[in-house]
Design a protein around this motif. Sequence first.
Motif, PDB file in Angstrom:
ATOM      1  N   GLU A   6      48.166  51.835  55.344  1.00 28.28           N
ATOM      2  CA  GLU A   6      48.678  50.487  55.106  1.00 28.28           C
ATOM      3  C   GLU A   6      47.660  49.464  55.582  1.00 28.28           C
ATOM      4  O   GLU A   6      46.908  49.712  56.532  1.00 28.28           O
ATOM      5  CB  GLU A   6      49.994  50.243  55.858  1.00 28.28           C
ATOM      6  CG  GLU A   6      51.145  51.134  55.472  1.00 28.28           C
ATOM      7  CD  GLU A   6      51.306  52.278  56.431  1.00 28.28           C
ATOM      8  OE1 GLU A   6      52.413  52.812  56.565  1.00 28.28           O
ATOM      9  OE2 GLU A   6      50.294  52.648  57.080  1.00 28.28           O
ATOM     10  N   GLY A   8      46.957  44.802  55.412  1.00 29.65           N
ATOM     11  CA  GLY A   8      47.454  43.493  54.989  1.00 29.65           C
ATOM     12  C   GLY A   8      48.324  42.792  56.004  1.00 29.65           C
ATOM     13  O   GLY A   8      48.713  41.641  55.805  1.00 29.65           O
ATOM     14  N   ARG A  19      50.791  39.991  51.721  1.00 28.01           N
ATOM     15  CA  ARG A  19      50.889  41.130  50.822  1.00 28.01           C
ATOM     16  C   ARG A  19      50.383  42.365  51.543  1.00 28.01           C
ATOM     17  O   ARG A  19      49.219  42.426  51.952  1.00 28.01           O
ATOM     18  CB  ARG A  19      50.073  40.914  49.543  1.00 28.01           C
ATOM     19  CG  ARG A  19      50.276  42.040  48.531  1.00 28.01           C
ATOM     20  CD  ARG A  19      49.385  41.908  47.315  1.00 28.01           C
ATOM     21  NE  ARG A  19      48.004  42.297  47.604  1.00 28.01           N
ATOM     22  CZ  ARG A  19      47.085  42.485  46.674  1.00 28.01           C
ATOM     23  NH1 ARG A  19      47.372  42.306  45.399  1.00 28.01           N
ATOM     24  NH2 ARG A  19      45.858  42.820  47.013  1.00 28.01           N
ATOM     25  N   SER A  21      49.491  46.398  51.545  1.00 23.80           N
ATOM     26  CA  SER A  21      49.037  47.436  50.627  1.00 23.80           C
ATOM     27  C   SER A  21      49.241  48.797  51.265  1.00 23.80           C
ATOM     28  O   SER A  21      49.104  48.952  52.476  1.00 23.80           O
ATOM     29  CB  SER A  21      47.555  47.255  50.295  1.00 23.80           C
ATOM     30  OG  SER A  21      47.315  46.017  49.664  1.00 23.80           O
ATOM     31  N   CYS A  22      49.556  49.748  50.446  1.00 14.19           N
ATOM     32  CA  CYS A  22      49.682  51.144  50.864  1.00 14.19           C
ATOM     33  C   CYS A  22      48.795  51.945  49.921  1.00 14.19           C
ATOM     34  O   CYS A  22      49.150  52.144  48.751  1.00 14.19           O
ATOM     35  CB  CYS A  22      51.133  51.590  50.786  1.00 14.19           C
ATOM     36  SG  CYS A  22      51.404  53.350  51.081  1.00 14.19           S
ATOM     37  N   ALA A  23      47.655  52.358  50.422  1.00 14.43           N
ATOM     38  CA  ALA A  23      46.679  53.053  49.592  1.00 14.43           C
ATOM     39  C   ALA A  23      46.722  54.544  49.875  1.00 14.43           C
ATOM     40  O   ALA A  23      46.750  54.967  51.032  1.00 14.43           O
ATOM     41  CB  ALA A  23      45.280  52.514  49.862  1.00 14.43           C
ATOM     42  N   SER A  70      58.251  44.735  45.623  1.00 16.99           N
ATOM     43  CA  SER A  70      57.306  45.847  45.655  1.00 16.99           C
ATOM     44  C   SER A  70      56.777  46.108  44.253  1.00 16.99           C
ATOM     45  O   SER A  70      57.526  46.015  43.267  1.00 16.99           O
ATOM     46  CB  SER A  70      57.987  47.105  46.190  1.00 16.99           C
ATOM     47  OG  SER A  70      57.040  48.145  46.361  1.00 16.99           O
ATOM     48  N   ARG A  72      53.372  48.468  42.127  1.00 13.83           N
ATOM     49  CA  ARG A  72      52.386  49.532  42.310  1.00 13.83           C
ATOM     50  C   ARG A  72      51.393  49.511  41.167  1.00 13.83           C
ATOM     51  O   ARG A  72      51.719  49.103  40.040  1.00 13.83           O
ATOM     52  CB  ARG A  72      53.054  50.903  42.443  1.00 13.83           C
ATOM     53  CG  ARG A  72      53.757  51.416  41.222  1.00 13.83           C
ATOM     54  CD  ARG A  72      54.595  52.668  41.572  1.00 13.83           C
ATOM     55  NE  ARG A  72      53.768  53.751  42.059  1.00 13.83           N
ATOM     56  CZ  ARG A  72      54.260  54.806  42.741  1.00 13.83           C
ATOM     57  NH1 ARG A  72      55.552  54.887  43.010  1.00 13.83           N
ATOM     58  NH2 ARG A  72      53.451  55.764  43.141  1.00 13.83           N
ATOM     59  N   THR A  78      47.698  52.630  44.641  1.00 13.79           N
ATOM     60  CA  THR A  78      48.115  51.660  45.647  1.00 13.79           C
ATOM     61  C   THR A  78      49.489  51.089  45.314  1.00 13.79           C
ATOM     62  O   THR A  78      49.789  50.815  44.146  1.00 13.79           O
ATOM     63  CB  THR A  78      47.098  50.502  45.751  1.00 13.79           C
ATOM     64  OG1 THR A  78      45.814  51.048  46.059  1.00 13.79           O
ATOM     65  CG2 THR A  78      47.492  49.524  46.853  1.00 13.79           C
ATOM     66  N   TYR A  80      52.210  47.989  46.663  1.00 11.56           N
ATOM     67  CA  TYR A  80      52.172  46.715  47.357  1.00 11.56           C
ATOM     68  C   TYR A  80      53.566  46.269  47.778  1.00 11.56           C
ATOM     69  O   TYR A  80      54.565  46.593  47.127  1.00 11.56           O
ATOM     70  CB  TYR A  80      51.583  45.628  46.449  1.00 11.56           C
ATOM     71  CG  TYR A  80      50.213  45.953  45.914  1.00 11.56           C
ATOM     72  CD1 TYR A  80      50.052  46.492  44.636  1.00 11.56           C
ATOM     73  CD2 TYR A  80      49.079  45.739  46.690  1.00 11.56           C
ATOM     74  CE1 TYR A  80      48.792  46.802  44.142  1.00 11.56           C
ATOM     75  CE2 TYR A  80      47.819  46.037  46.193  1.00 11.56           C
ATOM     76  CZ  TYR A  80      47.688  46.565  44.929  1.00 11.56           C
ATOM     77  OH  TYR A  80      46.431  46.877  44.451  1.00 11.56           O
ATOM     78  N   HIS A  82      54.960  42.554  48.469  1.00 14.29           N
ATOM     79  CA  HIS A  82      54.717  41.117  48.482  1.00 14.29           C
ATOM     80  C   HIS A  82      55.845  40.468  49.277  1.00 14.29           C
ATOM     81  O   HIS A  82      57.007  40.585  48.900  1.00 14.29           O
ATOM     82  CB  HIS A  82      54.711  40.559  47.058  1.00 14.29           C
ATOM     83  CG  HIS A  82      53.816  41.310  46.119  1.00 14.29           C
ATOM     84  ND1 HIS A  82      52.528  40.923  45.828  1.00 14.29           N
ATOM     85  CD2 HIS A  82      54.030  42.448  45.406  1.00 14.29           C
ATOM     86  CE1 HIS A  82      51.990  41.764  44.978  1.00 14.29           C
ATOM     87  NE2 HIS A  82      52.873  42.705  44.697  1.00 14.29           N
TER      88      HIS A  82
END
Length: 120
Positions: A6, A8, A19, A21-23, A70, A72, A78, A80, A82
């Motif tokens: 994660e 942001g 925002r 992010s989950c990469a 949310s 993607r 990734t 997201y 928001h």
Amino acid sequence: QVQLVESGGGLVQAGGSLRLSCAASGRTFSNLNVGWFRQAPGKEREFVAAINWSGGRTNYADSVKGRFTSSRDNAKNTVYLHMNKLEPEDTAVYYCNAYGVRNGRPVDVWGQGTLVTVSE
């Protein structure tokens, strides 16, 4: 095995936006659902939002409905979150969680979390 990171998080004033992010790395998670959870100091981890594998379905906790969204991008591996109209009560460590079934086996992977602090 897929790994999640994660990013942001940070410090923002009430009413502001962030925002998250989950990469994913290691393996794609385009066929996995992703949930967002948060844990405030001294409180239990709670559900925030979820998005299905295609991005076509989302679900939100009542406390964030209308403020958080949310999305993607599976091409970028990734997901997201928001977050708009942030409130001090949103202060917490936010985690993403990829879950589902892959090759007949359950998958349940968590990221390390990212801290969101909302000041008054």
